[in-house]
Enzyme design. Structure first.
Site, PDB file in Angstrom:
ATOM      1  N   LYS A  57     -39.404 -46.946  24.429  1.00 41.82           N
ATOM      2  CA  LYS A  57     -38.556 -46.014  23.678  1.00 41.82           C
ATOM      3  C   LYS A  57     -39.179 -44.628  23.667  1.00 41.82           C
ATOM      4  CE  LYS A  57     -36.357 -45.667  19.102  1.00 41.82           C
ATOM      5  NZ  LYS A  57     -36.301 -46.270  17.742  1.00 41.82           N
TER       6      LYS A  57
ATOM      7  N   SER B 160     -31.726 -47.311  16.073  1.00 40.67           N
ATOM      8  CA  SER B 160     -31.934 -46.208  16.985  1.00 40.67           C
ATOM      9  C   SER B 160     -32.514 -46.624  18.343  1.00 40.67           C
ATOM     10  CB  SER B 160     -32.869 -45.179  16.343  1.00 40.67           C
ATOM     11  OG  SER B 160     -34.155 -45.726  16.140  1.00 40.67           O
TER      12      SER B 160
ATOM     13  N   SER C 154     -34.042 -50.445  13.280  1.00 44.76           N
ATOM     14  CA  SER C 154     -33.826 -49.841  14.596  1.00 44.76           C
ATOM     15  C   SER C 154     -34.235 -50.692  15.794  1.00 44.76           C
ATOM     16  CB  SER C 154     -34.558 -48.500  14.682  1.00 44.76           C
ATOM     17  OG  SER C 154     -33.840 -47.518  13.986  1.00 44.76           O
TER      18      SER C 154
END
Lengths: 99, 480
Positions: free
Chosen positions: B79, B154, B178
């Site tokens: 990420k 997210s 997330s």
């Protein structure tokens, strides 16, 4: 909880955030709605409850302290690589002292 | 070799039997990922040079007869809020569009030391703030299973990449759900370890008392392998825990008979019908596996969203104060004075959701409001953590849905921030309590949308959580 335009401007000033007029208007509505929702917490009696300042307590207070010995630094050149403006080995910003 | 379905174990076996090399796995996966990426926008950049160097190291070790590591030759997506030396790290923000970190996050260092291959950086909501991945400055991610829908957020990019088969495993971050919510929306496994279990050194800070790094994978065993490698004390993160790291994979032994499971009644209100059905059938599977299921209560659940959004925005407004365009980040062109530089840079650089959270956080921390909001929320957080501590006196695990509904359509909730915040209802409590929690796929709706089941256990009992998830997965989830 109704958040006024002047409150939004005041908080944006604290946060060093330049906002457009349309953003200010939208934030008045959003902040009012979200802060009203947060008022729900006032239904709870929290007298005598300790705030959760630490998530875990599994180590002794001094456990995370390390020996005070210098580490290899990043180096001036590397540290400046991402600077939007650099010169003579320093970060450059607009002039803050008037002559 | 079916690139899109490879597991950590298959790669290890294939490498040891010399059926393929780490270089071949890396090249094939890169080719596949680059071809497939336009469908989802999961990756923001690829790191082929670094990936091939890592693959070469693995192949050299194999040639010398050395142990190439737990993640030997495993392509990993990371990420874009986790820093990677020499590989652009944007946090999904215009502000950091050209930021190239001078160091690696500990989790990245560790996964490479274990033979893992950093394939590239994946999309996410700006500074990990969002539940749909629509807040990225570089465009939304599409759900690979239904491209008109969001992948969740997210960590939408990592979840989509793993689901799409363009990475075998991924590193995400979880502050309020997330990792777990996008895992559930994309039909993959997502693990949020105990607070402090995995070092956050090199994780760009959002809300420091809530931030975690966690693995995403296509099955529980792969997630356990990745967790194994990244878990453990790191002197560079003072909040990382000293607790020893057990051998998670060895503990996936299917021994779940007699495990006491609590179903908190507060988590079963307001579910969409199909999510509710799938979770019910999943509970039936757990019973068939010999688990003892009972209803419990976590009475402060209804206060969790208010509590969470006070704490996380307060911490975010402090953490995001560092984006002043002095040391890094894009600087506004309009900079007559120092004050202009700060205000215009931040005003132009941050997206709408970041601004909203900075404003909320600055408001709740401002003079006269600290006690009413932040301090109050910290006290409520104690009550929420206590609810779990009480529950774990009677049960070994808590099982809930991950999200009240499956993946929603792009654009469906963007105009209503509160509705978006409310969709985090079941995932934020685990972060507030600091306990391990995960999402494991249980089945799909009639439209083919995945639904995830959440398992939460005591602090540092990742092993018990993963064992239960693995047994459930092998039993066939809701179909078991």
């Amino acid at each position: 909880m109704k958040i006024t335009e002047s409150e939004v401007r005041y908080v944006a000033d604290l946060a060093q955030l330049n906002l457009g007029e349309d953003e200010i208007e939208k934030l008045c509505a959003d902040l009012s709605q979200i802060l009203t929702y947060m008022e729900k917490l006032n239904q709870l009696d929290t007298s005598g409850v300790e705030p959760m300042a630490q998530v875990l307590y599994d180590a002794e207070e001094t456990a995370t302290l390390r020996d005070d010995r210098p580490h290899e630094p990043l180096g001036q050149g590397v540290a400046l690589l991402n600077a939007p403006m650099a010169g003579a080995g320093h970060f450059k910003i607009p002039k803050v002292i008037e002559r | 070799m079916d690139i899109a379905a490879l597991t950590v174990e298959e790669i290890r076996v294939g490498l040891e039997a010399r059926r393929f090399s780490a270089r071949e796995v890396t090249e094939e996966t890169l080719r596949f990922a680059q071809a497939e990426n336009p469908k989802t926008n999961a990756y923001l950049c690829f790191s082929p040079e670094r990936a091939l160097q890592s693959a070469a190291r693995v192949d050299e070790k194999l040639a010398r007869g050395e142990d190439p590591g737990t993640l030997a030759g495993v392509p990993v997506a990371v990420k874009d809020v986790i820093v990677t030396q020499g590989v652009r790290t944007t946090c999904g923000s215009r502000l950091l569009e050209n930021y190239t970190p001078p160091y690696d996050a500990t989790a990245v260092e560790r996964l490479e030391a274990a033979g893992g291959i950093l394939l590239g950086k994946t999309n996410c909501d700006e500074f990990a703030m969002g539940s749909s991945n629509e807040n990225s400055a570089f465009g939304p991610v599409r759900n690979p299973l239904a491209t008109d829908r969001v992948p969740g957020g997210s960590s939408g990019g990592p979840a989509a990449a793993v689901a799409q088969g363009t990475a075998v495993v991924a590193l995400g971050s979880d502050t309020g759900g997330s990792v777990r919510q996008p895992a559930s929306f994309c039909g993959v496994v997502g693990v949020t370890p105990t607070y402090g279990r995995v070092s956050r050194y090199g994780l760009v800070a959002f809300a420091s008392s809530l931030d975690h790094i966690g693995p995403l994978a296509r099955n529980v065993r792969d997630a356990a392998s990745l967790l194994q490698v990244i878990a453990g004390r790191d002197p560079r993160d003072a909040t990382s825990a000293f607790a020893p790291v057990p051998d998670y994979c060895a503990l996936l032994d299917g021994k779940v008979r007699g495990v006491r499971i609590g179903l908190p009644r507060e988590y079963f209100e307001g579910l969409s019908r199909e999510t509710g059905d799938l979770i019910e059938r999943s509970i039936a599977t757990l019973k068939k596996l010999g688990c003892e299921v009972r209803e419990i209560s976590l009475p402060h659940t209804e206060y969790a969203i208010g509590c969470y959004y006070i704490i996380c925005t307060a911490e975010a407004s402090s953490n995001l104060a560092r984006y002043d365009s002095v040391r890094y980040g894009r600087r506004s062109a309009a900079v007559e004075t120092l004050s202009d530089m700060y205000r215009n840079t931040r005003g132009e650089g941050f997206g709408a959701e970041c601004k909203r959270r900075i404003m909320l956080g600055a408001y709740v921390l401002s003079a006269g409001y600290y006690d009413a909001y932040y301090l109050k929320a910290q006290k409520v957080r104690t009550l929420i953590a206590r609810d779990f501590a009480e529950a774990f006196r009677e049960v070994d695990a808590v099982v809930t849905p991950v999200s009240p509904f499956p993946a929603f359509r792009l654009g469906e909730k963007v105009d209503d921030p509160l509705a978006m915040y409310l969709s985090d209802i079941y995932t934020i409590t685990g972060d507030l309590a600091g306990i391990p929690c995960m999402s494991v796929p249980c089945g799909t709706t009639s439209e083919g949308l995945p639904v995830g089941m959440q398992i939460l256990t005591r602090h540092f009992d990742e092993a018990g959580m993963l064992r239960l998830a693995d047994a459930f997965e092998r039993a066939g989830g809701a179909e078991g």
